[in-house]
Design a protein around this motif. Sequence first.
Motif, PDB file in Angstrom:
ATOM      1  N   GLN A  29       0.366  -1.382   0.093  1.00  0.00           N
ATOM      2  CA  GLN A  29      -0.237  -0.294  -0.069  1.00  0.00           C
ATOM      3  C   GLN A  29       0.633   0.901  -0.111  1.00  0.00           C
ATOM      4  N   GLU A  30       1.903   1.076   1.203  1.00  0.00           N
ATOM      5  CA  GLU A  30       2.969   2.171   1.018  1.00  0.00           C
ATOM      6  C   GLU A  30       2.976   2.132  -0.302  1.00  0.00           C
ATOM      7  N   LEU A  31       3.704   2.071  -1.338  1.00  0.00           N
ATOM      8  CA  LEU A  31       4.528   2.052  -2.109  1.00  0.00           C
ATOM      9  C   LEU A  31       3.272   2.615  -3.625  1.00  0.00           C
ATOM     10  N   THR A  32       2.209   1.969  -3.168  1.00  0.00           N
ATOM     11  CA  THR A  32       1.222   2.204  -4.017  1.00  0.00           C
ATOM     12  C   THR A  32       0.610   3.847  -3.957  1.00  0.00           C
ATOM     13  N   GLN A  33       1.024   4.306  -2.873  1.00  0.00           N
ATOM     14  CA  GLN A  33       0.248   5.583  -2.649  1.00  0.00           C
ATOM     15  C   GLN A  33       1.722   6.526  -3.142  1.00  0.00           C
ATOM     16  N   ALA A  34       2.926   6.242  -3.137  1.00  0.00           N
ATOM     17  CA  ALA A  34       4.330   6.772  -3.458  1.00  0.00           C
ATOM     18  C   ALA A  34       3.183   7.064  -5.066  1.00  0.00           C
ATOM     19  N   TRP A  35       3.408   5.873  -5.407  1.00  0.00           N
ATOM     20  CA  TRP A  35       2.902   6.033  -7.303  1.00  0.00           C
ATOM     21  C   TRP A  35       1.682   7.077  -7.732  1.00  0.00           C
ATOM     22  N   GLN A  36       0.860   6.845  -6.516  1.00  0.00           N
ATOM     23  CA  GLN A  36      -0.313   7.797  -6.962  1.00  0.00           C
ATOM     24  C   GLN A  36      -0.523   9.089  -6.638  1.00  0.00           C
ATOM     25  N   GLN A  37       0.939   9.551  -5.538  1.00  0.00           N
ATOM     26  CA  GLN A  37       0.980  10.425  -5.073  1.00  0.00           C
ATOM     27  C   GLN A  37       2.597  11.663  -6.334  1.00  0.00           C
ATOM     28  N   GLY A  38       3.228  10.661  -6.721  1.00  0.00           N
ATOM     29  CA  GLY A  38       4.088  10.412  -8.685  1.00  0.00           C
ATOM     30  C   GLY A  38       3.001  11.101  -9.801  1.00  0.00           C
ATOM     31  N   VAL A  57      -0.121  12.462  -9.248  1.00  0.00           N
ATOM     32  CA  VAL A  57      -1.228  13.747  -8.840  1.00  0.00           C
ATOM     33  C   VAL A  57       0.759  14.494  -8.452  1.00  0.00           C
ATOM     34  N   LEU A  58       1.491  14.895  -8.824  1.00  0.00           N
ATOM     35  CA  LEU A  58       2.065  15.431  -9.426  1.00  0.00           C
ATOM     36  C   LEU A  58       3.186  15.605 -10.518  1.00  0.00           C
ATOM     37  N   TYR A  59       3.152  14.636 -11.034  1.00  0.00           N
ATOM     38  CA  TYR A  59       4.102  14.629 -12.480  1.00  0.00           C
ATOM     39  C   TYR A  59       3.278  14.381 -13.279  1.00  0.00           C
ATOM     40  N   GLY A  60       1.833  14.003 -13.473  1.00  0.00           N
ATOM     41  CA  GLY A  60       0.869  12.958 -14.254  1.00  0.00           C
ATOM     42  C   GLY A  60       1.251  11.741 -15.298  1.00  0.00           C
ATOM     43  N   SER A  61       0.425  11.455 -15.826  1.00  0.00           N
ATOM     44  CA  SER A  61       0.469  10.122 -16.967  1.00  0.00           C
ATOM     45  C   SER A  61       2.415   9.350 -17.087  1.00  0.00           C
ATOM     46  N   GLY A  62       2.428  10.070 -17.956  1.00  0.00           N
ATOM     47  CA  GLY A  62       3.631  10.065 -18.930  1.00  0.00           C
ATOM     48  C   GLY A  62       4.416  11.349 -18.754  1.00  0.00           C
ATOM     49  N   SER A  63       6.012  10.480 -19.558  1.00  0.00           N
ATOM     50  CA  SER A  63       7.150  11.431 -19.789  1.00  0.00           C
ATOM     51  C   SER A  63       6.456  11.901 -20.721  1.00  0.00           C
ATOM     52  N   MET A 108      10.310   6.281 -18.686  1.00  0.00           N
ATOM     53  CA  MET A 108       9.913   6.032 -18.138  1.00  0.00           C
ATOM     54  C   MET A 108       8.862   6.642 -17.446  1.00  0.00           C
ATOM     55  N   PRO A 109       7.443   5.909 -17.636  1.00  0.00           N
ATOM     56  CA  PRO A 109       7.198   8.056 -16.413  1.00  0.00           C
ATOM     57  C   PRO A 109       7.967   8.513 -15.178  1.00  0.00           C
ATOM     58  N   PRO A 110       7.446   9.638 -15.074  1.00  0.00           N
ATOM     59  CA  PRO A 110       8.333  10.342 -14.369  1.00  0.00           C
ATOM     60  C   PRO A 110       7.421   9.926 -12.755  1.00  0.00           C
ATOM     61  N   ALA A 111       6.145   9.724 -12.741  1.00  0.00           N
ATOM     62  CA  ALA A 111       5.294   9.352 -11.153  1.00  0.00           C
ATOM     63  C   ALA A 111       6.319   8.039 -11.486  1.00  0.00           C
TER      64      ALA A 111
END
Length: 383
Positions: free
Chosen positions: A58-67, A69-75, A270-273
């Motif tokens: 869950q912790e890692l999933t949340q980090a990706w979700q935060q990414g 929100v911060l950077y969008g989906s793709g590079s 790779m996606p910035p998120a």
Amino acid sequence: MKRAFNQRISSTLTQRKQAGLNRSRTVIEQGNQSRLVVDGQSYINFSGNDYLGLAGSQELTQAWQQGLVLYGSGSGASPLVTGYSKPHADLESQLAEWLGFDCALLFNSGFSANQAVLFSLLEKGDTLLQDKLNHASLMEAGMLSPASMKRFKHNDVFHLTKLLTTSDDSPSLVVTEGVFSMDGDLSPLAEIAKITSANNTWLMVDDAHGCGVLGSNGRGCSDFYQVTPDILVVTFGKGFGLSGAAVLCNAECGDYFAQFARHHVYSTAMPPAQAHALSHALSMIQQQEWRREKLTELSQQFESELGSFSGAVKTETPIKPIIIGDADKAMEISAALKNQGLWTTAIRPPTIPSGTARLRVTLSANHTQQDIKQLTQAITELG
Ligand SMILES: Cc1ncc(COP(=O)(O)O)c(C=O)c1O
């Protein structure tokens, strides 16, 4: 002659089926955990590479979700155009500092990182020496590269020395895995590093299965053996629980790869998120020592419960092969274990040498002692 391709495809598929080596993909309904669900049925998963149990965390999933929100989906572009952003640069410097190199360069997969290094480094007249059991990405790149490739016997430092001393004085590169993916054994890196240094040769280590798992803070094989290779490849699809890879090397070499490694230059970053999530996975690897301790405990339990079971190979890693030999027999045992809710994929040629078909049992920090007990009891009863 359009039909030539159809004929080739159909006869190659038929040959594979006749040899009993046909493979099929299984749709995993829920699976990046120590449990997986197939056709509505739940199994204990002993076939993944998510050694530290991060893939479903869950912790890692949340980090990706935060990414996200911060950077969008793709590079949106390749790294030399506009695809390289702050989370990529941050991840590269965190990896370089952690692993003790001048720089790190990101790739979308370990397969492409290995190919990129060999293709951009080697020229006609060079010599490439590879352990016989190196990963397909390294072997294939070696065969297609303009260098002359020799394979040394698995982990055999005498054979490597002999090949090196009988080679002319062309530039030579020695490549080995840190932890061998299908056998779970370690490369004798300290000895190999001595040989390469005495012979003025570069050493490249693919630590796909060691990084995160071995060494202090999970720094991997080079830390475990206190060896700094000229080039280190780490991948993120195993201990990191995500995907992607990095090549670590000195600053000039990093600049060279950034200019000439085609899998880096001509591929969407790779996606910035994902890079953001990978930085978080790295901090989990560094701080959550309990995951490695748990793996060590489960590994000891597995080996002591199996005792001297025929074919079971003791290893210092979470990869625990049980060599069956015959491919059909390995499939039968794997199916029998599945009937008991235990998922252990049979690995057959051509992935491994013929006559060495095996169950490649892998442990994860998310397994419980009860999971291990269930598996060892089932294997012992079947044996
Ligand atoms: C030793 C080794 N190197 C490289 C790779 C490829 O890594 P990736 O899955 O990131 O392409 C693998 C994958 O299984 C591997 O086992």
